[in-house]
Design an enzyme around this catalytic site. Sequence first.
Site, PDB file in Angstrom:
ATOM      1  N   ARG A   1      -5.495   8.119   7.349  1.00 17.56           N
ATOM      2  CA  ARG A   1      -4.476   8.928   8.030  1.00 17.56           C
ATOM      3  C   ARG A   1      -3.824   8.068   9.107  1.00 17.56           C
ATOM      4  NH1 ARG A   1      -6.234   8.213  12.480  1.00 17.56           N
ATOM      5  NH2 ARG A   1      -4.485   9.385  13.257  1.00 17.56           N
ATOM      6  N   GLY A   2      -2.756   8.639   9.712  1.00 14.47           N
ATOM      7  CA  GLY A   2      -1.960   7.839  10.652  1.00 14.47           C
ATOM      8  C   GLY A   2      -0.842   7.192   9.848  1.00 14.47           C
ATOM      9  N   ALA A   3       0.404   7.374  10.322  1.00 15.90           N
ATOM     10  CA  ALA A   3       1.558   6.986   9.499  1.00 15.90           C
ATOM     11  C   ALA A   3       1.520   5.528   8.997  1.00 15.90           C
ATOM     12  CB  ALA A   3       2.841   7.289  10.262  1.00 15.90           C
TER      13      ALA A   3
ATOM     14  N   ARG B   1       1.857  13.017   1.655  1.00 15.65           N
ATOM     15  CA  ARG B   1       2.026  13.611   2.998  1.00 15.65           C
ATOM     16  C   ARG B   1       3.508  13.483   3.364  1.00 15.65           C
ATOM     17  NH1 ARG B   1      -2.192  12.693   7.584  1.00 15.65           N
ATOM     18  NH2 ARG B   1      -1.358  14.703   8.220  1.00 15.65           N
TER      19      ARG B   1
ATOM     20  N   ASP C   1       5.216   9.903  13.722  1.00 11.72           N
ATOM     21  CA  ASP C   1       5.232   9.922  12.254  1.00 11.72           C
ATOM     22  C   ASP C   1       6.627   9.746  11.701  1.00 11.72           C
ATOM     23  OD1 ASP C   1       2.416  10.949  12.459  1.00 11.72           O
ATOM     24  OD2 ASP C   1       2.771  11.065  10.291  1.00 11.72           O
TER      25      ASP C   1
ATOM     26  N   ASN D   1       5.502  14.008  15.844  1.00  6.42           N
ATOM     27  CA  ASN D   1       4.146  13.463  15.994  1.00  6.42           C
ATOM     28  C   ASN D   1       3.182  14.644  15.917  1.00  6.42           C
ATOM     29  OD1 ASN D   1       2.378  11.183  16.452  1.00  6.42           O
ATOM     30  ND2 ASN D   1       1.977  12.058  18.466  1.00  6.42           N
ATOM     31  N   LYS D   2       1.910  14.351  16.005  1.00  3.08           N
ATOM     32  CA  LYS D   2       0.861  15.369  15.859  1.00  3.08           C
ATOM     33  C   LYS D   2       1.164  16.629  16.666  1.00  3.08           C
ATOM     34  CE  LYS D   2      -1.869  15.299  13.690  1.00  3.08           C
ATOM     35  NZ  LYS D   2      -1.680  15.983  12.383  1.00  3.08           N
TER      36      LYS D   2
HETATM   37  O1  MRU Z   1      -2.390  13.897  10.713  1.00  2.00           O
HETATM   38  P1  MRU Z   1      -2.568  12.480  11.157  1.00  2.00           P
HETATM   39  O2  MRU Z   1      -3.923  12.204  11.728  1.00  2.00           O
HETATM   40  O3  MRU Z   1      -2.163  11.498  10.084  1.00  2.00           O
HETATM   41  O4  MRU Z   1      -1.520  12.326  12.350  1.00  2.00           O
HETATM   42  C1  MRU Z   1      -1.408  11.094  12.982  1.00  2.00           C
HETATM   43  C2  MRU Z   1      -0.454  11.089  14.103  1.00  2.00           C
HETATM   44  O5  MRU Z   1       0.152  12.078  14.450  1.00  2.00           O
HETATM   45  C3  MRU Z   1      -0.212   9.761  14.770  1.00  2.00           C
HETATM   46  O6  MRU Z   1       0.097   9.918  16.113  1.00  2.00           O
HETATM   47  C4  MRU Z   1       0.943   9.033  14.058  1.00  2.00           C
HETATM   48  O7  MRU Z   1       0.769   9.024  12.672  1.00  2.00           O
HETATM   49  C5  MRU Z   1       1.076   7.636  14.545  1.00  2.00           C
HETATM   50  S1  MRU Z   1      -0.290   6.629  14.095  1.00  2.00           S
HETATM   51  C6  MRU Z   1       0.017   5.064  14.665  1.00  2.00           C
END
Ligand code: MRU
Length: 352
Positions: free
Chosen positions: A46-48, A89, A246, A256-257
């Site tokens: 996970r994480g973009a 995603r 994201d 973002n989250k």
């Molecule tokens: O749902 P996730 O855990 O993939 O969400 C991640 C985030 O919101 C991060 O802040 C974003 O992807 C940036 S990661 C460098």
Amino acid sequence: MKLRPLYFKKDALWLLDQRLLPGRLKYTACRDHAAVARAIKNMIVRGAPAIGCAAAYGYYLASVEKEFGSVERMMEYLRRAAILLNAARPTAVNLKWAVTRMSDAAAAASAALRDFSVGATLVSRVRRSLLSEADRILRRDEAMNRKIGALGARLILKKSNILTHCNAGALATSAYGTALGIIRSAFRAGKIKKVFVDETRPYLQGARLTAWELSREKIPHALITDNMAGHFMARGEVDAVVVGADSIASNGDTANKIGTYSLAVLAAHHGIPFYVAAPSSTIDASLKNGAGIPIEERSSDEVTRICGCRIAPAGTKALHPAFDVTPSGLITAVITEKGVFRKPFDFGQKNK
Ligand code: MRU
């Protein structure tokens, strides 16, 4: 030891299963593109930026899954693989960015090599270029994060208390991290007093992943529940907020989250700088503003349960938008590997 959420070895993509952290450190192998798409959907990775790197290898794996008698047949199969990977995603723009780079690389390699080879030989040469492209995406991601870290650390004042949300660390990228990359660099420069780590309901990326990354490096931090941020800001204990992204629209609106938007409103109210850190591959130039960013809806079970344990009465319906959009007006600066961008955001130019 350097933290690597993913690597490619022995014909497989190995992913650190982030669902098990911090309790267990276990890598799982993906040997075809459908397994990579599932791993992205199910949050093993996970994480973009990390999702983008995984998808690049997923695309390469699709190219070696079958014999394909001709490059045309392989390209048709890759086209379908790209659709599956892109759907895993919807909010993380780096996913589409990486898949597009891979399909451009496939088209370029087959056009360039067509005069020198045909059939199975051409197929195997295109495969080789795809693996090199995926490796390049992975390597460049770490280099970009280190640059973001160095640029962002300059904005952090001495003895700062920084608040961060979710996990935008090494685990969310190929290595080093974006928001946490800035925090790491600022810590090394002796500027960090403490990091406030938002727990990040409902998936607890802050509590499970960010707190784990910071403890491994002995960076002082305190875990807080998401609803405590305003309290600490009002007491003057937060000097800056640094988060990842994201998707960033052309005008700077940032997805973002979930919970990031509320933090930005609170930061603006208290006059606290609000920084967004992301590689330039997170900027979606096709979007004029944040209204066009697709927001992923995840299962309500992730809200009604914590680590599999039900906390709401049976039958309770929960809502779960996984991201929110922070309007650019609330953002002090966006830090990419290309520079520090301020309002009015113009990502086409270096705007230091
Ligand atoms: O749902 P996730 O855990 O993939 O969400 C991640 C985030 O919101 C991060 O802040 C974003 O992807 C940036 S990661 C460098």
